[in-house]
Enzyme design. Sequence first.
Site, mmCIF file in Angstrom:
data_model
loop_
_atom_site.group_PDB
_atom_site.id
_atom_site.type_symbol
_atom_site.label_atom_id
_atom_site.label_comp_id
_atom_site.label_asym_id
_atom_site.label_seq_id
_atom_site.Cartn_x
_atom_site.Cartn_y
_atom_site.Cartn_z
ATOM 1 N N GLU A 463 14.533 37.993 62.011
ATOM 2 C CA GLU A 463 13.286 37.928 61.072
ATOM 3 C C GLU A 463 12.045 37.967 62.037
ATOM 4 O O GLU A 463 11.069 38.781 61.986
ATOM 5 C CB GLU A 463 13.021 37.064 60.187
ATOM 6 C CG GLU A 463 13.958 37.459 58.809
ATOM 7 C CD GLU A 463 15.238 36.960 59.054
ATOM 8 O OE1 GLU A 463 15.720 36.384 59.920
ATOM 9 O OE2 GLU A 463 16.110 37.531 58.155
ATOM 10 N N HIS A 533 17.602 32.049 47.479
ATOM 11 C CA HIS A 533 17.399 33.410 46.840
ATOM 12 C C HIS A 533 16.283 33.237 45.982
ATOM 13 O O HIS A 533 15.912 34.081 44.984
ATOM 14 C CB HIS A 533 18.512 34.026 46.439
ATOM 15 C CG HIS A 533 19.383 34.401 47.373
ATOM 16 N ND1 HIS A 533 20.565 33.410 47.639
ATOM 17 C CD2 HIS A 533 19.622 35.294 48.217
ATOM 18 C CE1 HIS A 533 21.235 33.943 48.635
ATOM 19 N NE2 HIS A 533 20.693 34.964 49.066
#
Length: 733
Positions: A463, A533
């Site tokens: 990321e 999530h």
Amino acid sequence: MATKTDPKPAGLAEEKSGVKYQGLSREQLIDAYRIMYTSRRIDDREIMLKRQQKIFFQISGAGHEAVGVAAAFVLKPGYDWFYPYYRDRALCLALGETPYEMFLQGVGAADDPSSGGRQMPSHWSFPKLNIVTQSSPTGSQILQAVGCAEAGLYLAAHPEAARKAYGDFREFKDVNFQGDEVTYVSLGDGTTSEGEFWEALNTASSRKLPIIFVVEDNGYAISVPVEVQTAGGNISRLVAGFPNFHFEELDGTDPVSAYAAFVRSAAHCRARQGPAFIHAHVIRPYSHSLSDDERLYRPDAERQRDAARDPITRTQMFLLREGILDEKGINRLEKQVEENLQMAVDQALEATFPQPETVTRYVYSPYLDPTSSAFATPPVFPEPTDGKKPTPKTMADLINATLRDEMRRSDRLIIFGEDVADCSREQYLREKQIKGKGGVFKLTFGLQYEFGSDRVFNSPLAEANIVGRATGMATRGLKPVVEIQFFDYIWPAMMQLRDELPLIRWRSNNGFSAPVVIRVAIGGYLTGGAIYHSQCGESIFTHIPGLRVVFPSNALDAAGLLRTAIRCDDPVLFLEHKRLYRETFGRSPYPGPEYMVPFGKAKIIQPGTDLSVITSGAVGPRALPAAQKLEREHGVRVELIDLRCLNPFDWETIANSVSKTNRALVAYEDTLSWGYGAEIAARIADGLFEHLDAPVRRVAAKDTFVAYQPILESAILPQVNDLFLAMRELAEY
Ligand SMILES: Cc1ncc(C[n+]2csc(CCOP(=O)(O)OP(=O)(O)O)c2C)c(N)n1
Ligand SMILES: [Mg+2]
């Protein structure tokens, strides 16, 4: 070579310039010495000024001068691109920065060209020279340099993208590219331990980028010696396996061999053969900085061994030995440097300081205000066909359609991230063997197919790599619209997000900017999304000045806000609630390729008179049935507000509503404590106290993590009934 130098001193030996010194002329060698000596003496002057408390920080380039000058003699300012680090004083001098400008940095002057007094000295930034603004975290410049190199390749392949354009950020973002430019990035030996260093090498290698990595290895990172940082004690050995690289390992205290290494490395990069890696062994004759005393961890004998390799004395001896300058010539040169520095110091000490009222200038773009009416354009829905209204589309559909139209409109727009491409092995796509993926939520589906693999591509699973590279690309004028697959995994990019991207404009005093859009899938209510999530956490990002944070709750707003994000001139974190991607409610036909919603304008989901409920994201759709039930059962009329944009946020709508209803409930999906709603509640308590008939309340997730088992998930996240009960209680207060 572009150097700012004084006229040649007398004493230059008679012998003609030759090709003997790796192609460096005798004049260049004298120049090199002058710059190196100037660099060292600026350090000495700064140390004195710091002791006199006339400057506030000092970190030296001592011992690193030769390699910096060599780089600048090969690379071109304003043509190549530079991401130096704090020891690169000699490089910056040789590229064209003046000692006076360096002293302006030291005193923190208004006219300091790097930052206007905002950033420490030796944190270089010179837009005219293509020296890009520097921060202080070790290594965070490296991925940006990779993005910068990528932008050069992209622009060479899409020269039309560089043309001037109007009506969006491009109006204020000139692009320059050369076709064979090289990006320079430097770092210390200790910094090679940062993960971002390895991420950068990986991408530079696999994309064959024209970038020169320069590791200035002085054997220490503050007090930590190289063998503790680097397995085996030698970084060259570790990186040797990366394909496509040209490698050099050399004594970086010798300007001549460093020059030769840069000539070979730049040639490799300019020929687009791939990146280069120069490992320069240098010395650190002064302590790490003025706050460090190296005698605490380095014995005299070791320090003396280093001193014997000092690049200043070494180069001076070389000039004498080769008969390039005699002793008189050296003395004259040094005296001239001293005189010039004295003038520069005297002048800098007279400099004007920046005004306190300017402190918030350039947190955001001074050119484009995304809250303005320029970003309020009406939707144009498709005409009905056969008497039938156009089909309402999901948020996912409209984000995809908006991206597609914006990519058609501007070839500066590129998309990358994890899994965002249709298919990296593009022959499968060309041969129509497969349908293509286009994101784990399919938001970018079909974009690689339409726009090609150099405009839509997959990143490595990293990321920081995504955000760092995007920042470098945007600095060059591109508009990267990158995706972070799940908010839960944004954290490796946190250094880039907290210390880099949103600060670039402010810390360079508007010298540079990087208006990147980061799309992030966020939020829970997934039934099984579990801990990793389902995260929210938007307040962590609204807490960062310089970053716009947007959080739409329906398809139409998502389209309008995304277009504003793409066209505006600031970095934007665009939060997309996963649960809302394909909901049956909140759908809309496509509002056309010009529809924009300005930032900082809330939407009133339902008008009311008795209680203001302030929401964002997926909470609005949950608060609506709660409000309807409250009206049905208790006659309480709730005014339900969807903020849509979290930074900036719409205080006016909140204030108008609460002054009317006299009651406020802030509802959000993130954990209750220290969250976004705490700030809104505090503002209401502060600014609307006299209007309140009840305390400001919050309803939010429990202060825990989102669990997998649906029973637990629904106990943790705020549900319709929680919202109903909180509203009822507040209405009855
Ligand atoms: C991410 C980060 N961690 C720690 C620091 C504090 N720090 C500043 S310089 C430095 C050592 C850097 O050593 P090296 O990369 O070898 O460069 P050198 O100073 O030796 O040239 C450290 C730990 C920092 N600036 N950034
Ligand atoms: Mg070091």
